[in-house]
Scaffold this motif. Structure first.
Motif, mmCIF file in Angstrom:
data_model
loop_
_atom_site.group_PDB
_atom_site.id
_atom_site.type_symbol
_atom_site.label_atom_id
_atom_site.label_comp_id
_atom_site.label_asym_id
_atom_site.label_seq_id
_atom_site.Cartn_x
_atom_site.Cartn_y
_atom_site.Cartn_z
ATOM 1 N N ASN A 11 0.841 -1.200 0.000
ATOM 2 C CA ASN A 11 0.000 0.000 0.000
ATOM 3 C C ASN A 11 0.880 1.254 0.000
ATOM 4 O O ASN A 11 0.606 2.206 -0.728
ATOM 5 N N ASN A 12 1.924 1.222 0.806
ATOM 6 C CA ASN A 12 2.830 2.379 0.831
ATOM 7 C C ASN A 12 3.482 2.603 -0.534
ATOM 8 O O ASN A 12 3.674 3.743 -0.962
ATOM 9 N N ASN A 33 2.071 9.682 -5.490
ATOM 10 C CA ASN A 33 2.552 10.991 -5.021
ATOM 11 C C ASN A 33 3.828 11.439 -5.726
ATOM 12 O O ASN A 33 4.118 12.624 -5.788
ATOM 13 N N HIS A 34 4.592 10.454 -6.217
ATOM 14 C CA HIS A 34 5.888 10.814 -6.817
ATOM 15 C C HIS A 34 6.009 10.386 -8.279
ATOM 16 O O HIS A 34 7.120 10.403 -8.834
ATOM 17 N N ASN A 35 4.899 9.963 -8.848
ATOM 18 C CA ASN A 35 4.886 9.611 -10.282
ATOM 19 C C ASN A 35 5.902 8.534 -10.661
ATOM 20 O O ASN A 35 6.751 8.755 -11.523
ATOM 21 N N PHE A 36 5.857 7.396 -9.999
ATOM 22 C CA PHE A 36 6.685 6.269 -10.486
ATOM 23 C C PHE A 36 5.808 5.038 -10.646
ATOM 24 O O PHE A 36 4.652 5.003 -10.181
ATOM 25 N N ASP A 37 6.354 4.032 -11.296
ATOM 26 C CA ASP A 37 5.604 2.796 -11.552
ATOM 27 C C ASP A 37 5.748 1.875 -10.330
ATOM 28 O O ASP A 37 6.862 1.454 -10.011
ATOM 29 N N PRO A 38 4.655 1.562 -9.651
ATOM 30 C CA PRO A 38 4.783 0.725 -8.438
ATOM 31 C C PRO A 38 5.354 -0.665 -8.730
ATOM 32 O O PRO A 38 5.993 -1.268 -7.867
ATOM 33 N N TYR A 39 5.129 -1.135 -9.958
ATOM 34 C CA TYR A 39 5.668 -2.466 -10.305
ATOM 35 C C TYR A 39 7.184 -2.409 -10.466
ATOM 36 O O TYR A 39 7.878 -3.375 -10.169
ATOM 37 N N ALA A 40 7.671 -1.252 -10.930
ATOM 38 C CA ALA A 40 9.133 -1.089 -11.025
ATOM 39 C C ALA A 40 9.743 -1.170 -9.626
ATOM 40 O O ALA A 40 10.834 -1.728 -9.432
ATOM 41 N N TYR A 41 9.015 -0.628 -8.657
ATOM 42 C CA TYR A 41 9.487 -0.672 -7.260
ATOM 43 C C TYR A 41 9.577 -2.124 -6.796
ATOM 44 O O TYR A 41 10.640 -2.589 -6.337
ATOM 45 N N VAL A 42 8.460 -2.843 -6.948
ATOM 46 C CA VAL A 42 8.433 -4.239 -6.462
ATOM 47 C C VAL A 42 9.506 -5.054 -7.178
ATOM 48 O O VAL A 42 10.211 -5.874 -6.563
ATOM 49 N N GLN A 60 8.048 -10.138 5.191
ATOM 50 C CA GLN A 60 6.663 -9.847 5.594
ATOM 51 C C GLN A 60 6.097 -8.821 4.620
ATOM 52 O O GLN A 60 6.849 -8.044 4.012
ATOM 53 N N ILE A 61 4.770 -8.854 4.479
ATOM 54 C CA ILE A 61 4.102 -7.874 3.609
ATOM 55 C C ILE A 61 2.974 -7.203 4.390
ATOM 56 O O ILE A 61 2.276 -7.859 5.167
ATOM 57 N N HIS A 62 2.817 -5.908 4.182
ATOM 58 C CA HIS A 62 1.679 -5.156 4.732
ATOM 59 C C HIS A 62 0.729 -4.771 3.602
ATOM 60 O O HIS A 62 1.175 -4.362 2.528
ATOM 61 N N VAL A 63 -0.560 -4.881 3.890
ATOM 62 C CA VAL A 63 -1.566 -4.288 3.005
ATOM 63 C C VAL A 63 -2.425 -3.356 3.871
ATOM 64 O O VAL A 63 -2.542 -3.563 5.078
ATOM 65 N N ALA A 64 -3.023 -2.358 3.236
ATOM 66 C CA ALA A 64 -3.853 -1.396 3.982
ATOM 67 C C ALA A 64 -4.669 -0.574 3.006
ATOM 68 O O ALA A 64 -4.481 -0.661 1.793
ATOM 69 N N TYR A 69 0.013 -6.603 -4.515
ATOM 70 C CA TYR A 69 0.300 -7.672 -3.541
ATOM 71 C C TYR A 69 0.498 -9.009 -4.276
ATOM 72 O O TYR A 69 1.459 -9.748 -4.003
ATOM 73 N N ALA A 70 -0.414 -9.288 -5.211
ATOM 74 C CA ALA A 70 -0.313 -10.546 -5.974
ATOM 75 C C ALA A 70 1.028 -10.603 -6.704
ATOM 76 O O ALA A 70 1.702 -11.644 -6.730
ATOM 77 N N HIS A 71 1.413 -9.465 -7.268
ATOM 78 C CA HIS A 71 2.692 -9.412 -7.987
ATOM 79 C C HIS A 71 3.868 -9.631 -7.025
ATOM 80 O O HIS A 71 4.818 -10.353 -7.348
ATOM 81 N N ALA A 72 3.757 -9.039 -5.850
ATOM 82 C CA ALA A 72 4.858 -9.150 -4.870
ATOM 83 C C ALA A 72 5.035 -10.608 -4.430
ATOM 84 O O ALA A 72 6.173 -11.097 -4.353
ATOM 85 N N ILE A 73 3.941 -11.286 -4.143
ATOM 86 C CA ILE A 73 4.121 -12.671 -3.662
ATOM 87 C C ILE A 73 4.468 -13.622 -4.813
ATOM 88 O O ILE A 73 5.060 -14.670 -4.589
ATOM 89 N N ALA A 74 4.119 -13.214 -6.030
ATOM 90 C CA ALA A 74 4.564 -14.022 -7.172
ATOM 91 C C ALA A 74 6.092 -13.983 -7.257
ATOM 92 O O ALA A 74 6.736 -14.963 -7.633
ATOM 93 N N ARG A 75 6.683 -12.853 -6.871
ATOM 94 C CA ARG A 75 8.153 -12.720 -6.933
ATOM 95 C C ARG A 75 8.826 -13.304 -5.691
ATOM 96 O O ARG A 75 9.857 -13.981 -5.800
#
Lengths: 291, 314
Positions: free
Chosen positions: A181-182, A189-198, A208-212, A237-243
């Motif tokens: 979620n963060n 807020n900062h115009n980036f691709d969240p998938y690039a982050y993950v 551990q993973i947080h969702v909110a 989240y699905a993408h994160a646990i796939a990785r």
């Protein structure tokens, strides 16, 4: 079997945050919950009801500690009195790992009680990692650092947030509490691709993973923890646990807190994605390796 | 504004972050900007310490984006800082809020936090210096400073009683062999002795009962500091009372005690021997009465070992 080398708790399942409005329900009804995450600071007290409630919870449930005031990124040195209190709590809860945020929030001993963003520089990464190592060695418990949601960026930054997170955890040799979620909030807020982050963080360090939930305003998104999890966050989240593989997951709901059952039901939605990740993982292992 | 403990900010934000000193300078700069009191319209203060426009200073270290200026981005944090702390004080000081009314209480809290920002990792300790602040700056509570101070002391004592340390309780057997002239009893750290010129215990109970009723009667989400109409609880009239704020069976209690009993407890807290503490109560107190008090206090678990030693054994 651990999903990755920093994730010895693959089978920990889905937890929820232990919050005051739910105490009576939990202690009376004893609902089946995989684990509870506690805010360490709420129990770093010398006596009274908080510790009494905690002891009752510990008799029935697994508890993992999550802190909000270690401020690994602060220029201030770790406070020994604070660490002593935290260590006493670690011994009480027998938390299998301890998490806190990759942020700062105090300077010269003045506390903002906020999770302020780091300047993403190599020197800050080095210092932060040293502090994480120091705290881990003192507490004698594995540490996962959590990415925070943010609303500001510094001119002095030399890299992306995910590069900074990776730099810190590699130097500290610690785990990551990946808050998807963060990531989503900050990406807007900062115009980036969240998938690039993950994709940019080492998947083998996610412990551990947080969702909110969050709240959208006209010009920014605020990390409010007062809503159910939104679809784009579940997808991330699905993408994160796939990785990273199936990972201990926790729903944070801290404001306008609904009934225990509603919060738990929301958290258990993670199972829909965990099933998919398990299947993918199984298929990956079952298929013959390419030569 | 210079916060105690928080060192002055650098003249300019560091352009590069190479050392720990650079990191500290940046963090000082941002903290000073955050803790600067907001304007009446919840805007950032227009000027930095040295008179430069705040927007210009913030732009030195925070980047703008396509929707928000650097100042607007910092304002998100500053508003969050102020309301988080204000909410915490509101939660811990409902009696003071009821006494002063919304507007005056809000001004008091903002002035207090501006002078005494948090110096603890936990917001639990946020109100610890509120009584001191009311003494130092009576203009925020005038003309009710005396009663406001009593309420603030009483409410802080409740925080201490809620989760303060409890030491092992002394039993009659523990002290049976020690003569009163040598026996020194400790009082539980969670216990506060308050000599008050106003019966604020009754007042705070009435305010809490009113607030509880209001919350039960409505499903609306409590907006805390922004809550509107409130039924007034009558302000207490001046009358000297002696109150012990303590906990029993994990619940908060306020016990009024006789002035002579209070003197004994205060003397014990000051480290006097049992004999001298009882003597402090004066000759008018009957031994029978003192025995009864001690029996009650023992039952409530108020006595513990003094820090570092059991009693007057040597």
């Amino acid at each position: 079997m651990p999903a990755n080398r920093f994730n010895a708790f693959t089978d920990y399942g889905i937890g929820i945050g232990l919050r005051v409005p739910h105490y009576a329900h939990i202690l009376e009804k004893k609902p089946v919950v995989d684990w509870f995450e506690i805010i360490s600071e709420n129990f770093m007290v010398d006596g009274g009801r908080p510790l009494h409630v905690l002891d009752q919870i510990l008799e029935q449930y697994r508890v993992v500690q999550h802190g909000v005031s270690m401020y690994f990124g602060s220029a201030d040195k770790p406070d020994r009195a604070h660490l002593r209190k935290l260590k006493a709590l670690v011994r009480r809860t027998k938390t299998p790992w301890l998490s806190d945020h990759l942020c700062w929030g105090s300077v010269d001993g003045t506390f903002t009680h906020d999770l302020l963003p780091m300047p993403y520089t190599f020197s800050a990464a080095k210092r932060t990692a040293e502090k994480i190592r120091y705290v881990r060695d003192y507490l004698e418990v594995p540490i996962c650092v959590e990415n925070v949601s943010s609303y500001a960026e510094f001119h002095v930054s030399e890299m992306t947030e995910w590069e900074f997170l990776s730099e810190v955890v590699e130097r500290a040799d610690c785990g990551i509490l990946l808050d998807v979620n963060n990531i989503y909030v900050s990406s807007k807020n900062h115009n980036f691709d969240p998938y690039a982050y993950v994709n940019g963080v080492p998947p083998d360090r996610v412990g551990q993973i947080h969702v909110a939930g969050h709240t959208k305003f006209e010009k920014y998104i605020l990390d409010t923890h007062d809503h159910p999890v939104l679809d784009p966050v579940w997808k991330l989240y699905a993408h994160a646990i796939a990785r990273s593989g199936v990972t201990a997951t926790l729903l944070e709901w801290d404001d306008r807190i609904p009934s225990f059952n509603e919060v738990h039901h929301e958290a258990l939605k993670a199972n829909e994605f965990i099933g998919g990740a398990r299947a993918a993982n199984f298929a990956r292992r079952a298929l013959p390796k390419k030569r | 504004m210079k916060a105690p403990g928080l060192r002055p900010p650098p003249k300019h934000a560091p352009k590069k972050l190479r050392t720990e000193a650079d990191l500290r300078a940046l963090q000082r700069m941002m903290t000073h900007a955050l803790v600067q009191p907001l304007t009446a319209d919840d805007e950032l203060a227009p000027r930095w310490h040295d008179g430069r426009p705040m927007a210009e200073v913030v732009a030195e270290f925070i980047k703008p984006n396509d929707r928000l200026t650097a100042g607007e981005r910092l304002k998100i944090y500053s508003i969050s800082y102020w309301y988080r702390l204000i909410d915490a004080v509101y939660e811990d000081a409902p009696g003071l809020r009821g006494l002063l009314g919304e507007k005056k209480f809000s001004a008091l809290v903002r002035a207090y936090l501006a002078k005494y920002p948090s110096r603890s990792f936990t917001m639990r300790n946020l109100c610890a210096r509120l009584p001191q602040f009311i003494r130092e700056e009576p203009r925020w509570t005038a003309p009710h400073t005396g009663v406001a101070l009593a309420v603030a002391r009483f409410e802080w004592a409740q925080t201490v009683a809620f989760d303060g340390e409890a030491r092992p309780v002394l039993t009659p057997d523990d002290v049976a062999d020690v003569p009163p002239a040598r026996l020194r009893l400790g009082l539980q750290p969670y216990l506060s002795l308050l000599a008050l010129d106003w019966p604020v215990d009754d007042y705070v109970i009435a305010v809490k009962e009113r607030d509880a009723l209001r919350n039960d009667a409505s499903n609306a989400i409590d907006r805390g500091p922004r809550a509107a109409s409130r039924k007034k609880v009558r302000r207490p009239r001046r009358r000297r009372v002696f109150v012990v704020v303590h906990r029993y069976d994990l619940r908060l209690f306020y016990k009024r005690v006789d002035p002579a009993a209070f003197q004994i407890l205060e003397a014990l807290a000051a480290g006097r021997t049992l004999a001298r503490a009882v003597a402090a109560a004066g000759r008018g107190v009957q031994p029978e009465q003192v025995r009864e008090w001690f029996a009650t206090w023992m039952e409530l678990g108020w006595f513990c070992k003094r820090a570092g030693r059991l009693s007057g054994r040597s």
